[in-house]
Design a protein around this motif. Sequence first.
Motif, short mmCIF file in Angstrom:
data_model
loop_
_atom_site.label_atom_id
_atom_site.label_comp_id
_atom_site.label_asym_id
_atom_site.label_seq_id
_atom_site.Cartn_x
_atom_site.Cartn_y
_atom_site.Cartn_z
N ASP A 106 54.88 65.03 7.96
CA ASP A 106 53.79 64.62 8.46
C ASP A 106 54.52 63.94 9.85
N SER A 166 52.49 63.09 12.28
CA SER A 166 51.31 62.29 12.94
C SER A 166 51.79 60.60 12.87
N LYS A 167 52.80 60.45 12.06
CA LYS A 167 53.15 58.97 11.78
C LYS A 167 54.37 58.95 12.31
#
Length: 82
Positions: free
Chosen positions: A38, A40-41
Amino acid sequence: MKVVGNKEDVNRIELSHKGLNVSFNCSMKPLPYDYNIDISKPKTIEIIFKDSYEIEALIDVLEKFKKECFGLIGEWRQYYDE
């Protein structure tokens, strides 16, 4: 050279030069063999260089490492905050 942040879980690296107040970020691209990353973080570490000799030394080490591991490690791309 100083590394700041959680070195165990990283998907973004900020490179800084202490004396010149210059920095940029690079984020990890999703790996072809692991789609669960991930990005996105951001999980950022900062590498702070005192001088250009430290930068050149790290580049030399990374080029040697890349030759040894080519095809086995993920790709990183430069990331600009806007």
